[in-house]
Write a protein that holds these residues in place. Structure first.
Motif, PDB file in Angstrom:
ATOM      1  N   VAL A   1      41.940 -38.987   0.853  1.00  0.00           N
ATOM      2  CA  VAL A   1      42.430 -39.801  -0.051  1.00  0.00           C
ATOM      3  C   VAL A   1      42.107 -41.374   0.460  1.00  0.00           C
ATOM      4  CG1 VAL A   1      44.398 -40.934  -1.079  1.00  0.00           C
ATOM      5  CG2 VAL A   1      44.014 -38.448  -1.273  1.00  0.00           C
ATOM      6  N   TYR A   2      42.718 -41.376   1.831  1.00  0.00           N
ATOM      7  CA  TYR A   2      42.737 -42.730   2.673  1.00  0.00           C
ATOM      8  C   TYR A   2      41.281 -43.309   2.933  1.00  0.00           C
ATOM      9  CZ  TYR A   2      47.699 -43.698   2.208  1.00  0.00           C
ATOM     10  OH  TYR A   2      48.657 -43.871   1.877  1.00  0.00           O
ATOM     11  N   ILE A   3      40.510 -42.328   3.227  1.00  0.00           N
ATOM     12  CA  ILE A   3      38.983 -42.544   3.549  1.00  0.00           C
ATOM     13  C   ILE A   3      38.299 -43.059   2.440  1.00  0.00           C
ATOM     14  CG2 ILE A   3      36.880 -41.351   4.264  1.00  0.00           C
ATOM     15  CD1 ILE A   3      38.560 -41.856   6.607  1.00  0.00           C
ATOM     16  N   GLY A   4      38.683 -42.380   1.285  1.00  0.00           N
ATOM     17  CA  GLY A   4      38.229 -42.905  -0.001  1.00  0.00           C
ATOM     18  C   GLY A   4      38.551 -44.379  -0.292  1.00  0.00           C
ATOM     19  N   HIS A   5      39.749 -44.677  -0.172  1.00  0.00           N
ATOM     20  CA  HIS A   5      40.235 -45.787  -0.288  1.00  0.00           C
ATOM     21  C   HIS A   5      39.418 -46.950   0.459  1.00  0.00           C
ATOM     22  CE1 HIS A   5      44.192 -44.520  -1.888  1.00  0.00           C
ATOM     23  NE2 HIS A   5      43.362 -44.087  -2.718  1.00  0.00           N
ATOM     24  N   LEU A   6      39.446 -46.733   1.752  1.00  0.00           N
ATOM     25  CA  LEU A   6      38.684 -47.480   2.722  1.00  0.00           C
ATOM     26  C   LEU A   6      36.986 -47.680   2.320  1.00  0.00           C
ATOM     27  CD1 LEU A   6      39.914 -46.691   6.399  1.00  0.00           C
ATOM     28  CD2 LEU A   6      40.159 -48.828   5.291  1.00  0.00           C
ATOM     29  N   ARG A   7      36.460 -46.694   1.957  1.00  0.00           N
ATOM     30  CA  ARG A   7      35.096 -46.628   1.634  1.00  0.00           C
ATOM     31  C   ARG A   7      34.970 -47.739   0.456  1.00  0.00           C
ATOM     32  NH1 ARG A   7      33.614 -40.290   2.705  1.00  0.00           N
ATOM     33  NH2 ARG A   7      32.808 -40.692   4.639  1.00  0.00           N
ATOM     34  N   LYS A   8      35.682 -47.555  -0.717  1.00  0.00           N
ATOM     35  CA  LYS A   8      35.716 -48.360  -2.021  1.00  0.00           C
ATOM     36  C   LYS A   8      35.888 -49.971  -1.326  1.00  0.00           C
ATOM     37  CE  LYS A   8      37.512 -45.045  -5.207  1.00  0.00           C
ATOM     38  NZ  LYS A   8      38.832 -44.734  -6.054  1.00  0.00           N
ATOM     39  N   LYS A   9      36.725 -50.294  -0.503  1.00  0.00           N
ATOM     40  CA  LYS A   9      36.989 -51.621   0.182  1.00  0.00           C
ATOM     41  C   LYS A   9      35.889 -51.960   1.177  1.00  0.00           C
ATOM     42  CE  LYS A   9      42.013 -51.267  -0.496  1.00  0.00           C
ATOM     43  NZ  LYS A   9      43.013 -51.498  -0.299  1.00  0.00           N
TER      44      LYS A   9
END
Length: 233
Positions: free
Chosen positions: A200-208
């Motif tokens: 979940v958090y890796i996904g958030h980082l990648r989006k940003k």
């Protein structure tokens, strides 16, 4: 090649003479100084007396397991260790990384890939651990100020997203296992079964951070093992 990399002393711990010869010839051509050990016990002795800058460690040794060599060296040294393994199982790679290895290469391996991994490991250890700012192209991470900028613009991250990025970027070029990330970011009460937190958090980082999150340039997935932050050249 930096001063740290040029002339670096590399200890090869492998029981196969032909592998040691191939590595020695190739690494000599890249101006590395080479030490050799054909057994685990000899490898531990050479590591303690010759103080290499990096160790290439075969896990399948005839006298003692390579994992034991890794553990014994890690008791007193933080020297970069890249494990060479004929085992392609994720569990073996994870065990080596969690046991203190900096990276792994599966046999048979390409010499170009191995030399690249060696350069990354030597660059990483040469950097000051107290370096306040990490820069990766257009991405800048200010460790003292807990600030992240991309293309000159501030990136808003949650505390957890920042802590995750800090661990990955501080280990740029190295594989960081899911277990290591969970322990360092969420604490010891989390386990591998909580890997969904990471996704979940890796996904958030990648989006940003990524232009195309589906084709990341900074945070790569090592399937079944963990993540690797690309250091660039």
């Amino acid at each position: 090649m930096s001063d740290r990399e040029s002339g670096a002393r590399i200890l090869i711990v492998d029981d196969e003479p032909q592998i040691r010869k191939l590595l020695k010839v190739t690494l000599h051509a890249h101006r590395y100084e080479i030490l050799e050990a054909g057994s685990g016990e000899e490898g531990v002795l050479q590591a303690s007396t010759m103080h290499p800058d990096l160790i290439l460690l075969d896990l399948g040794l005839p006298d003692i397991p390579g994992m034991d060599v890794l553990g014994r060296v890690r008791e007193w040294s933080g020297v970069p260790i890249i494990v060479l393994t004929a085992k392609d199982r994720e569990e073996d790679k994870i065990a080596a990384l969690d046991g203190g290895a900096d990276d792994y290469v599966t046999k048979p391996f390409g010499m170009g890939e191995l030399v690249a991994r060696i350069r990354v490991a030597l660059r990483h250890v040469a950097k000051s651990e107290n370096e306040p700012v990490l820069q990766f192209g257009e991405l800048m991470i200010d460790l003292a100020g807990r600030a992240v900028t991309l293309n000159g613009e501030r990136v808003k991250l949650t505390p957890t997203e920042y802590d995750l990025l800090k661990v990955l970027s501080s280990n740029a070029g190295k594989v960081v296992t899911q277990r290591q990330l969970l322990q360092q970011v969420w604490g010891g009460h989390h386990h591998e079964s909580d890997s969904h937190y990471l996704r979940v958090y890796i996904g958030h980082l990648r989006k940003k951070l990524e232009e195309d999150p589906a084709r990341p340039r900074f945070i790569l997935t090592e399937p079944g093992i963990g993540y690797r932050f690309l250091a660039g050249d």
